[in-house]
Write an enzyme that holds these catalytic residues in place. Structure first.
Site, PDB file in Angstrom:
ATOM      1  N   CYS A   1      41.744  51.515  -8.381  1.00  0.00           N
ATOM      2  CA  CYS A   1      41.124  51.490  -6.969  1.00  0.00           C
ATOM      3  C   CYS A   1      41.888  50.398  -6.113  1.00  0.00           C
ATOM      4  CB  CYS A   1      39.587  51.280  -6.780  1.00  0.00           C
ATOM      5  SG  CYS A   1      38.781  51.756  -5.269  1.00  0.00           S
TER       6      CYS A   1
ATOM      7  N   HIS B   1      37.561  55.602 -10.154  1.00  0.00           N
ATOM      8  CA  HIS B   1      37.153  54.558 -11.125  1.00  0.00           C
ATOM      9  C   HIS B   1      36.762  55.054 -12.331  1.00  0.00           C
ATOM     10  CE1 HIS B   1      36.473  50.707  -8.574  1.00  0.00           C
ATOM     11  NE2 HIS B   1      36.443  51.706  -7.733  1.00  0.00           N
TER      12      HIS B   1
ATOM     13  N   GLU C   1      36.761  53.553 -15.328  1.00  0.00           N
ATOM     14  CA  GLU C   1      35.875  52.943 -16.014  1.00  0.00           C
ATOM     15  C   GLU C   1      34.213  53.121 -15.902  1.00  0.00           C
ATOM     16  OE1 GLU C   1      37.014  51.934 -13.433  1.00  0.00           O
ATOM     17  OE2 GLU C   1      35.467  50.831 -12.190  1.00  0.00           O
TER      18      GLU C   1
END
Ligand code: MN
Length: 248
Positions: A105, A207, A209
């Site tokens: 990001c 994202h 994660e």
């Protein structure tokens, strides 16, 4: 031991923070995560790069547009001067040293700016027609991305179409020399970039994660970083940590 440094959020004065999903992903992928606070010393950064095998530039607020020669517009959000300086300096050093890098990001935007590119300060001026700042839960994929065939990203993910989450109001504009677009949203917003050279350099605008625990394919991005870092171990650490430590 493959050490992956992860930069921290520093938007809240006095606290370097990192959501656990980042370091859990690195751990799950077989790396040893190390959190990196925003150092302020020019000398410390190359030493740090010498110690790291790989680097994750984490998500966060906006980059001061002075780094690409513009005044901030009314759309510019929260800026952390310490974090900007540290991450851009770190990214340049890591690129120069050929360290594997994954930008996430804001981290993808830092990567592009550090390498000489720039970003749209507000995605509206970039012609966005897709909702890029979702109100859905963080793990939930809300828009499609098209991955260019033949890219490193396509090899890692093994597919050309996927759905991702989205939390950005800025976007890559002019690609830095040495970077190419690896994925686009349907409105043409750049959703991934990668290095054109041999070192592992990858940036994603989404994202992963926040998604890998529900959609394991996103763990492959972290696994690819750890694997590249393992193949490209830091010579400093090989001398001091793994190889010769028992000799003295
Ligand atoms: Mn997006």
């Amino acid at each position: 031991m493959t050490i992956i440094g992860i930069t921290c959020l520093y938007e809240q004065e006095g606290q370097a923070l990192l959501p656990h999903h980042y370091f859990r992903a690195v751990e799950k992928a077989g790396g040893v995560p190390v959190l990196l606070p925003p150092l302020g010393s020019e000398d410390a950064v190359p030493e740090l790069v010498g110690f790291l095998d790989g680097l994750i530039l984490a998500g966060g607020g906006d980059i001061d547009p002075l780094y690409f020669g513009e005044e901030a517009t009314p759309a510019t959000g929260l800026i952390s001067p310490e974090r900007d300086w540290f991450e851009i300096t770190l990214a340049r050093r890591a690129l120069a040293a050929g360290r594997p890098i994954l930008g996430i990001c804001r981290g993808m935007q830092v990567l592009n700016v550090a390498a000489g590119g720039d970003i749209h300060q507000d995605i509206g001026t970039a012609g966005a027609r897709v909702k890029h700042f979702q109100d859905a839960p963080r793990w939930y994929p809300t828009h499609a991305v098209h991955v260019y065939p033949g890219t490193r990203l396509a090899v890692i993910l093994g597919e050309r179409e996927l759905r991702v989450n989205s939390f950005h109001h800025q976007a890559v504009r002019r690609l830095a020399p040495g970077l190419r677009a690896a994925a686009l949203a349907v409105d043409g917003i750049v959703e991934a970039v990668e290095g054109t050279g041999r070192p592992f350099v990858l940036g994603v605008q989404f994202h992963p994660e926040s998604m890998w625990e529900r959609y394991p394919i996103f763990l492959e991005l972290f696994a690819a970083l750890v694997e590249a870092a393992r193949r490209n171990r830091s010579p400093v650490k090989l001398l001091t940590g793994d190889g010769l430590a028992g000799i003295e």
